[in-house]
Design a protein around this motif. Structure first.
Motif, short mmCIF file in Angstrom:
data_model
loop_
_atom_site.label_atom_id
_atom_site.label_comp_id
_atom_site.label_asym_id
_atom_site.label_seq_id
_atom_site.Cartn_x
_atom_site.Cartn_y
_atom_site.Cartn_z
N THR A 29 0.83 -1.20 0.00
CA THR A 29 0.00 0.00 0.00
C THR A 29 0.87 1.25 0.00
O THR A 29 2.00 1.25 0.49
CB THR A 29 -0.92 0.07 1.24
N THR A 39 0.26 3.98 1.73
CA THR A 39 0.43 4.45 3.10
C THR A 39 1.61 3.77 3.77
O THR A 39 2.42 4.41 4.44
CB THR A 39 -0.87 4.23 3.89
N ALA A 40 1.74 2.47 3.57
CA ALA A 40 2.88 1.74 4.13
C ALA A 40 4.18 2.26 3.54
O ALA A 40 5.16 2.49 4.25
CB ALA A 40 2.73 0.25 3.87
N ARG A 77 0.19 21.36 3.05
CA ARG A 77 -1.01 21.24 3.89
C ARG A 77 -1.96 20.14 3.43
O ARG A 77 -2.64 19.52 4.25
CB ARG A 77 -1.75 22.58 3.89
N GLU A 93 2.80 9.42 11.82
CA GLU A 93 3.03 9.58 13.25
C GLU A 93 3.22 8.22 13.91
O GLU A 93 4.06 8.06 14.81
CB GLU A 93 1.84 10.32 13.90
N HIS A 100 -0.98 13.83 1.12
CA HIS A 100 -1.61 12.57 1.50
C HIS A 100 -1.17 12.13 2.89
O HIS A 100 -1.98 11.67 3.70
CB HIS A 100 -1.25 11.50 0.47
N ILE A 101 0.11 12.31 3.20
CA ILE A 101 0.61 11.89 4.52
C ILE A 101 -0.04 12.69 5.64
O ILE A 101 -0.14 12.22 6.77
CB ILE A 101 2.15 11.98 4.62
N GLU A 102 -0.49 13.90 5.34
CA GLU A 102 -1.15 14.73 6.35
C GLU A 102 -2.65 14.43 6.42
O GLU A 102 -3.23 14.36 7.49
CB GLU A 102 -0.94 16.21 6.04
N GLU A 103 -3.26 14.25 5.28
CA GLU A 103 -4.73 14.25 5.23
C GLU A 103 -5.37 12.88 5.10
O GLU A 103 -6.54 12.73 5.42
CB GLU A 103 -5.20 15.11 4.04
N ASP A 104 -4.65 11.91 4.58
CA ASP A 104 -5.34 10.69 4.15
C ASP A 104 -4.77 9.40 4.70
O ASP A 104 -5.06 8.33 4.17
CB ASP A 104 -5.34 10.63 2.61
N GLU A 105 -3.95 9.47 5.72
CA GLU A 105 -3.34 8.23 6.20
C GLU A 105 -3.64 7.97 7.66
O GLU A 105 -2.98 7.14 8.31
CB GLU A 105 -1.83 8.27 5.90
N CYS A 106 -4.61 8.65 8.19
CA CYS A 106 -5.06 8.40 9.58
C CYS A 106 -3.90 8.40 10.57
O CYS A 106 -3.90 7.69 11.56
CB CYS A 106 -5.82 7.07 9.67
N GLY A 107 -2.89 9.22 10.26
CA GLY A 107 -1.78 9.33 11.20
C GLY A 107 -0.73 8.25 11.07
O GLY A 107 0.08 8.07 11.97
N ALA A 108 -0.70 7.54 9.94
CA ALA A 108 0.32 6.50 9.77
C ALA A 108 1.74 7.04 9.91
O ALA A 108 2.59 6.38 10.54
CB ALA A 108 0.13 5.80 8.42
N LEU A 130 4.07 16.60 11.68
CA LEU A 130 4.01 17.11 10.31
C LEU A 130 3.80 18.62 10.37
O LEU A 130 2.84 19.11 10.98
CB LEU A 130 2.87 16.43 9.54
#
Lengths: 350, 350, 350, 350
Positions: free
Chosen positions: C59, C61-62, C82, C95, C85-93, C103
């Motif tokens: 994936t 995200t991974a 802002r 972090e 994808h890493i900020e908005e669409d990965e549910c904090g992956a 971020l």
């Protein structure tokens, strides 16, 4: 002329004396001693919250991070002001203790979140289901990082926004005493009656060696807090020495007198600064911190006279024309004297 | 008759006095004050380690967990004794601070790891490449949880096993002073000269309100330590009060005198216990803790007389036949007196 | 008329066929099979990076979160746009995988960071020493979330800012192929030659079942990546089926033909939209995504005709006056046809 | 003669065919497509658990770690067998996903936990309040790592111990199908009716490319699972391809036929091995894995003939006297043939 930070001050003699008294003989460890239990009850009474869970830790960062962690799963969004201490000054402790929550920044003048801005940020967060971090908690700071305060009504307005979305409210009260003195509110009125769920009740900046109380007005998370505190290395074995400080702090309203002195000195300083044509206040001073801009020449004179304070923001330089203004932060503490303030003002003119 | 724990004792008057002296005037925060710097240098000199990084924290759990985290990535295996404090008494703080490292337990009598057992556990760990946690660090405790000590040669034997596998060595020295007095070793001989890379140098159990020093003999990780300390909420703003305690502790070898008293009282207690036909030592007492088994009837008499100590292990009961033995832990501290020991022994006979 | 997302499309028959071929007989697990090794070499050759470490995951995200975690300690600041994808669409992956990094959001029109804005955010972060999170990494997305692309020169401009501050650069290339086709650059020119240190090379959105490659141009972190991948549960035992997909993807430049079709369809769609007086482009379409605003009445007609796409932002409603515009995102994929585009355009007029 | 692992086998043609069928046209992403929903319902029906939450992931490590994380806070103790996959073979994934829980190891012959041993470990954990990690969960593996199985009654005996202490029960069913075939139990009888709260239902080792289902029999944690899956990077956008595999697996009881073949081949192998005077079984073979010890000379002959299997434990060597035994693990899969088994047995005699 020490205005660098309220944590540069020492502690009043009552606190040292209390440590000496607490030192007598053996005591059960880890908060099970009588003094620790008495302090817990004293804070419950002060806040008119007989069921509250009360826990002591030694630093404000620990208090805030542990409080947030009890309410925020790792996928939570924590809504706070852009310049909140939890965002800017804790090296990511909230992220560490929560397991990776995301701080979502809210705007607002003078370090105060506006209810509308908070509402908008909450609404803009978490709308895409599992793909987003989830709305978690609201954290506000009182006294704010800009030396302004929220009144009970202003706290309530933010809490209502939070609660409407099902979010609990944290108050970072590292300078809680200064806000209380400034607003004249009761501890209960400015916290749980205004919708605050958990409070970091500061002592260190206002005259203790290092003690803060975390007050969970709903004790449901009390045991989780204790586990997180221990796991974070923040459970003191000789807990009586934390309790002794807090006990002295509350005894005879010492804490309010200390904050009263700090606020009064900030007022005196403000009066002197506003009397000057060359000086401008950056934020309205409402507690014990004054943010002011004055000509670089004045700054140079103050530095030469040994005045201690921070340029704010940090990255301004001494270089530059004499009349160009620099901004600075001036913090008064319980130990600031009128003579010190007057000397500072006098040195501005060289 | 308080033998429950050395953390139940107070602090000597020299320590309270030092807090009073440190309280004078303003001081830079976060460890930048002159007293904090002086204490750092004092510890460097004491350990003959002029390059060492020295950091103060307030609890032993914080000291251990932060020390481990600087050397162990989240996928590390930390080799320690089955009864180590980091395994049994920190509610998972090492796992929290390391981001999820695994404590791999080593056997050995009287809470001491045997070099062969350590070697075997290391070899059995991490042989399947990416599928396993990776060999990370060795942590040993001196004085151990069973009141025994490692000599410098015994420390070196374990360090050699660790270093042969490329692993750094941590020493949990919550009762370091007691081990030092017991072995007569110098601080350097029993630590870095014996292969220890990082030490938790305890103060709290031996007479301070709450201060431990973490000493990294190789300063390469110093900055990472500072970031982890701050992020963990363990950086004190009014750092001078930690420094003042440690300064008083070291002044005139106070710390060794305190530990000497504790060890001497444990020896006196041991002498009295071994003179009894009905009492057996569970571990050889070598420092300030005595583990003994005696008939339940004796235990009942001691309890009735108000003696404080823990059954060890915890889950024994008061119920049972008079002559069946119970095991207990008896801890002497710097404030234990000969009169107290003698009274305890006297009460054993009713 | 499917324009909801490129991940709604299936996979080309070549990919299914490759799975069938890879299915023959036994194969070593966990990436040690010949096909996995061959794919690694193929990607190295494609990127003219013979030393690069290449790892497959399933994936995006991974891929992103693992890439960031290898370069960012828990106290790092990751600079990104802002709307990344890493900020908005990965549910904090990010972090989660970094252990709590922060971020830090950079502004810029059309989802592109401006070098000046990046410079300013970096400078504003981490100036107060241990109190702040530390500058960690820059992450840029190419193709961006707004359907725009960075040219190699634009990538280099951002990398120069990052490298000047000692920060490594990550590229989220979930739609890397679309950016490559759009710019005509070579894989090497738009990545490592432009200063990119680690790339998430996307396959899933462009025609695979679920495979992304993480390419570390400097292999120093390769082993750490492998440990983090395993620990994250992202190491496939039957790794050959990931490899087979990627192999088919690269064979005969299939991946570029797939992206070329998607981009061409977006161009065709753009031409039709710009020909309309009632329609406005929200961002300049440069790859396979078109963001457009048209009257609500048009939207209703399209919905009635069965067209699939998202309102962008999500929280617009169907209610409202006929002529008030709504904004939407239209994504073309490798399987989008000219007939589909033309039907969409035709339905806009009812 | 491939007996190295069941993950070295390919997948049956039905599974590849199902991928081809699922490939037709567009489909909603992230599990919202009809096939994904149908597979969820199919697993609910299979387990007679109409309320169960069912989620697909691609690896067994992800399934286990996510399942544990939903039930275990960071301070939890997870009780499992010393050789459990979660302890030995996941590089600390459970610690990562739980935020640092501690695996507490239980003994028991042939990789099976004995109820008494489990009871004792639970009782010995967490007795000192906040100082210890807290009792969290029990995890058992069926088929075990030693090729033995738990019957429904044996599962129930362990669950009763767990539930008596208020602990939920996880079953790692990476080889669940093999256990089911071996015991003849129904899916419901060996799981929730025997007290299992959450199951990792394996597919990969028994004939899929890479799919496992996590079944939460009580759906209370379903949303948390989804968030953790996304945050872990384990939510597939093109989820239909996971669903298609699982659908083919269940269709016409394919999964039981595959496991039946693997178990039958292990039985055939066992018969051949027990007929030999020079060979000893290390564990009683009950599913698809056989652990046997035979002379090194036999091992050399098998190696020379190209037989693939692992020495178990890994650290045995080829060197040594001819008649000294070596231990090995022989794994049969759905694709193992009688001819392959017979050839292996024949080669033992050279």
């Amino acid at each position: 002329m020490h205005f660098a930070s309220d944590n540069g001050s020492g502690v009043p003699p009552e606190v040292i004396a209390a440590l000496g008294r607490a030192n007598d003989g053996f005591a059960a460890g880890y908060g099970a001693d009588p003094l620790s239990l008495a302090v817990r009850d004293r804070l419950r009474a002060l806040f008119e919250a007989p069921q509250a869970a009360v826990h002591l830790v030694a630093t404000g960062t620990a208090a805030n991070a542990l409080a947030l962690a009890c309410y925020c799963p790792p996928w939570a969004a924590v809504f706070c002001h852009r310049v909140a201490h939890i965002e800017e000054d804790e090296c990511g402790a909230p992220e560490f203790y929560t397991g990776g929550a995301k701080l979502v920044l809210v705007e607002g003048s003078d370090a105060r979140m506006a209810p509308d801005a908070l509402e908008a940020r909450i609404k803009a967060t978490g709308g895409a289901g599992v793909h987003n971090v989830q709305r978690g908690m609201v954290s506000l700071t009182n006294t704010t990082e800009a030396g302004t305060v929220y009144t009970p009504a202003e706290v309530a307005a933010l809490s209502q926004v939070a609660h409407r979305h099902g979010l609990p409210v944290h108050m970072d009260g590292a300078r809680f005493a200064n806000a209380l003195v400034a607003t004249g509110a009761t501890p209960a009125d400015i916290t749980w009656r205004a919708g605050v769920d958990v409070l970091s009740f500061g002592g260190t900046k206002n005259g203790l060696l290092g003690v803060e109380a975390v007050i969970l007005f709903d004790p449901a998370k009390a045991w989780e807090f204790e586990l997180r505190r221990k796991r974070g290395g923040h459970l003191f074995s000789k807990h009586r020495y934390l309790a002794a400080q807090m006990d002295a702090y509350l005894e005879g309203d010492l804490w309010l007198r200390l904050a009263g002195q700090a606020n009064a000195m900030a007022e005196r300083l403000t009066a002197g600064l506003t009397a000057r044509a060359d000086t401008r206040l950056v934020h309205p001073p409402q507690a014990n911190m004054v943010f002011a801009a004055f000509p670089r020449a004045v700054h140079r004179r103050l530095q030469a006279a040994g005045a201690k304070y921070y340029l704010w923001p940090f990255d301004q330089t001494l270089e530059g024309p004499d009349d160009a203004p620099v901004s600075c932060r001036l913090v008064c503490s319980w130990s600031t004297t009128a003579a010190e303030v007057d000397a500072f003002l006098a040195h501005m003119d060289g």
